[in-house]
Write an enzyme that holds these catalytic residues in place. Structure first.
Site, mmCIF file in Angstrom:
data_model
loop_
_atom_site.group_PDB
_atom_site.id
_atom_site.type_symbol
_atom_site.label_atom_id
_atom_site.label_comp_id
_atom_site.label_asym_id
_atom_site.label_seq_id
_atom_site.Cartn_x
_atom_site.Cartn_y
_atom_site.Cartn_z
ATOM 1 N N ARG A 169 0.788 -1.242 0.000
ATOM 2 C CA ARG A 169 0.000 0.000 0.000
ATOM 3 C C ARG A 169 0.815 1.284 0.000
ATOM 4 N NH1 ARG A 169 -4.844 -0.095 4.148
ATOM 5 N NH2 ARG A 169 -3.239 -0.558 5.670
ATOM 6 N N ASP A 170 2.122 1.200 -0.051
ATOM 7 C CA ASP A 170 2.887 2.453 -0.130
ATOM 8 C C ASP A 170 4.158 2.252 -0.963
ATOM 9 O OD1 ASP A 170 3.138 5.140 0.268
ATOM 10 O OD2 ASP A 170 3.912 4.994 2.313
ATOM 11 N N VAL A 171 3.983 1.608 -2.111
ATOM 12 C CA VAL A 171 5.130 1.390 -3.001
ATOM 13 C C VAL A 171 5.453 2.709 -3.700
ATOM 14 C CG1 VAL A 171 5.937 0.162 -5.060
ATOM 15 C CG2 VAL A 171 4.522 -1.028 -3.369
ATOM 16 N N THR A 194 0.376 6.860 -0.346
ATOM 17 C CA THR A 194 0.771 8.117 -0.954
ATOM 18 C C THR A 194 -0.106 8.366 -2.166
ATOM 19 O OG1 THR A 194 3.004 7.739 -0.156
ATOM 20 C CG2 THR A 194 2.728 9.398 -1.866
#
Lengths: 391, 229
Positions: free
Chosen positions: A162-164, A196
């Site tokens: 969920r935040d690559v 992000t």
């Protein structure tokens, strides 16, 4: 957590003295994000440098960030994915009165050297490597492979990151490691929209295909040197990309990963990794692929009777399997046979070998100039990834 | 489309802690501020400093400007802030020392501005921003493959076959996508349609856009300035 965003030396989250963390001398903050800070720290016993992430246990007026982080770490530890060479290893998790903390390897210095306690130290992240310049085709492919291998291990364990993003891709001993597992969660249809914003897919679903979407944007940034705001423009890199088949193929992978409709993206990072390591498939225009797929479907339906007859004589199921070793670049032997691609090139780890017969194999690896070593016997009908280290 | 600054954004900006609103504001306006400073003869380095100063000034005065169509446009208010910051930099002794000639080591140079009036320059930069905003609208509406095919054919002059090879679309799909997106763009940019120069104007705006290196540098600089606020 944006590990790349630098904060002033000797200033903690509260702008005062370094926090007290058992067994560690907190040297200086090297990264900061919405819910915590990363400090460069020295182990008081061994003197080893480590990165220590701190999350305040209580923040007035906010959801409890520490409890979410603990939940993520618990999931990660329970899953098999946490030991992958392309995931940043977490060595220890603990609590003080004020903080949840966890101890990790420090990133290399942005110059390419090892982490140091010098004032010039800046953690090497993919974001820092980009700095407005595209990377070489070789580096793009290498980093994309490593990023997808790490992400694939999370997906295989049923988790989503969920935040690559480039800021969460660190280099440790010159290997890319996906970091910041604070938002890792189980795959679930109601996974919340968090992370992000620029790397979130337009459909808003934060599942494996959302991680795939973000990975596609990271690949775009690497090949173009542009920011995600400009996706999919190629700006001044048009000629460079169109004249380099490797970059053109990575562009297509990025476009596939960033399809607007989630069902048109690779279903997870494993599928994306398979696509990356299968450039011949990438070279076909998608419309032609769809045509072939349609023809294939008709052919499959038409051959169903023949297939059932064939199945009576052959139980061969085919599968794609990832091979990962630490360190990389090991040759792969299955039942004593060196594995080569269709063009005769030797497979080396990390890679995906396609279309293997799903049965038991004796798996061995070999580094150039060193004796071959056995990793074990694996049933490929049940295993889709083999991770091994030399004895 | 950002033909006028939306009241909601301005209202959200009044909450200094609304990071998303500030990111939206920064993303939209910094290229205009930077472009204006460059157009007025500032070096890249000075233009970056001016972006930083303007963002900080808007943050500090976020309560001063309230959305009220009767009191004038936000664009004009911002234009005044930007012009003042450029003038402040011109008055700096270090810059005056270098003002007559080429770049200094750090690039903190104010080369003499051209004949263009500051108001005209701001309007021209703002127009470029609007054209890029139009482009942004069609980019968001389209699939990445289709939009890229459109850009490659329309702005880069690639053949349909070559654009197809890069995007994975058939040649026919490239032409269809390009046509559809261009029609939509012309539709959105109606005032320019009569001039028949919409594509040329957008190409100019694209060429004037700050480079990726500048984008990253400015973003880092402003994050560092605003991060602790």
């Amino acid at each position: 957590m944006d590990v790349a965003s630098q904060v002033g030396a000797n200033a903690g989250e509260d702008g005062r003295t370094p926090p007290e963390i058992p067994d560690f001398e907190m040297l200086r903050p090297v990264g900061r994000g919405g819910f915590g800070e990363v400090w460069l720290a020295g182990n008081r016993t061994t003197g080893q440098l480590r990165a220590v992430k701190l999350i305040r246990l209580r923040l007035p007026g906010q959801v409890d960030p520490a409890s979410r982080e603990i939940a993520s770490l618990t999931r990660l530890e329970a899953g098999r994915g946490c030991r992958h060479p392309n995931l940043l290893a977490i060595h220890h998790v603990g609590k003080t009165d004020q903080y949840l903390f966890y101890v990790m390897d420090p990133a290399d210095d942005v110059s390419g050297g090892p982490a140091s306690n010098g004032p010039e130290y800046r953690p090497a992240t993919l974001q820092a490597r980009l700095e407005g310049k595209p990377l070489s085709a070789e580096a793009c492919r290498d980093y994309a492979t490593q990023l997808l291998a790490g992400l694939a291990s999370l997906h295989q364990a049923g988790m989503v990151h969920r935040d690559v993003k480039p800021a969460n891709c660190l280099f440790v001993d010159r290997k890319l490691k996906l970091a910041d597992f604070g938002l890792v969660t189980d795959v679930h249809p109601l996974v919340s929209r968090i992370g992000t914003q620029k790397y979130m897919p337009p459909d808003g679903r934060m599942d494996m295909r959302a991680d795939v979407y973000a990975a596609g944007l990271v690949i775009y940034e690497m090949i173009s040197g542009l920011t995600v705001d400009e996706f999919p423009s190629l700006g001044p890199q048009v000629d460079r990309i169109r004249n380099d088949p490797a970059l053109a193929s990575l562009l297509q992978l990025s476009l596939h990963a960033c399809e607007r409709q989630p069902e048109r993206r690779p279903e997870d990072a494993r599928a994306m990794l398979a696509e990356l390591t299968s450039p011949a498939r990438m070279a076909e225009p998608s419309s032609r692929r769809h045509l072939f797929a349609a023809i294939g479907t008709v052919a499959v339906l038409g051959a169903a009777a023949l297939g059932s007859w064939f199945f009576a004589f052959s139980h061969e199921t085919r599968c794609d399997v990832n091979f990962v070793t630490e360190p990389y670049e090991a040759r792969i032997y299955l039942d004593g046979v060196l594995q080569r691609g269709a063009e005769g090139n030797i497979y080396t780890t990390p890679c995906t070998i396609h279309d293997l017969v799903a049965r038991r194999y004796r798996v061995e690896f070999e580094y150039p100039g060193q004796p071959r070593w056995q990793a074990g016997t694996y049933d490929l009908a049940r295993t889709r990834q083999i991770v091994a280290s030399p004895p | 489309m950002a033909t006028s600054t939306r009241a909601t954004l301005l209202e959200r900006l009044r909450d200094g802690a609304n990071a998303l609103a500030w990111e939206e504001f920064f993303g939209h306006y910094w290229p205009l501020v930077y472009g204006f400073a460059r157009r007025r003869g500032c070096s890249e380095h000075t233009a970056e400093e001016i972006v930083q100063d303007v963002m900080l000034a808007v943050f500090q005065h976020r309560d001063v400007y309230q959305y009220d169509p009767g009191r004038g446009r936000f664009r004009d208010w911002l234009g005044t802030v930007v012009r003042n910051k450029v003038a402040e930099h011109r008055r700096k002794p270090a810059n005056r020392l270098h003002g007559a000639g080429g770049d200094s080591e750090r690039g903190a140079v104010e080369e003499p501005a051209g004949e263009e009036d500051a108001d005209e320059a701001w309007e021209a930069i703002f127009e470029q921003g609007l054209l890029l905003a139009l482009l942004d609208v069609v980019r968001r509406e389209s699939s990445a493959r289709a939009y890229l095919a459109f850009e490659l054919v329309t702005f880069e002059g690639l053949s349909g076959k070559e654009a197809g090879r890069l995007t994975g679309l058939s040649r026919n799909a490239v032409y269809k996508a390009s046509r559809r997106i261009l029609d939509r763009l012309v539709d959105l940019g109606a005032p320019y349609r009569e001039e028949g120069r919409l594509v040329d104007r957008i190409k100019q705006a694209l060429e004037a856009r700050p480079s990726a290196a500048v984008r990253r540098s400015v973003t880092t600089r402003v994050q560092q300035t605003m991060g602790g606020r």
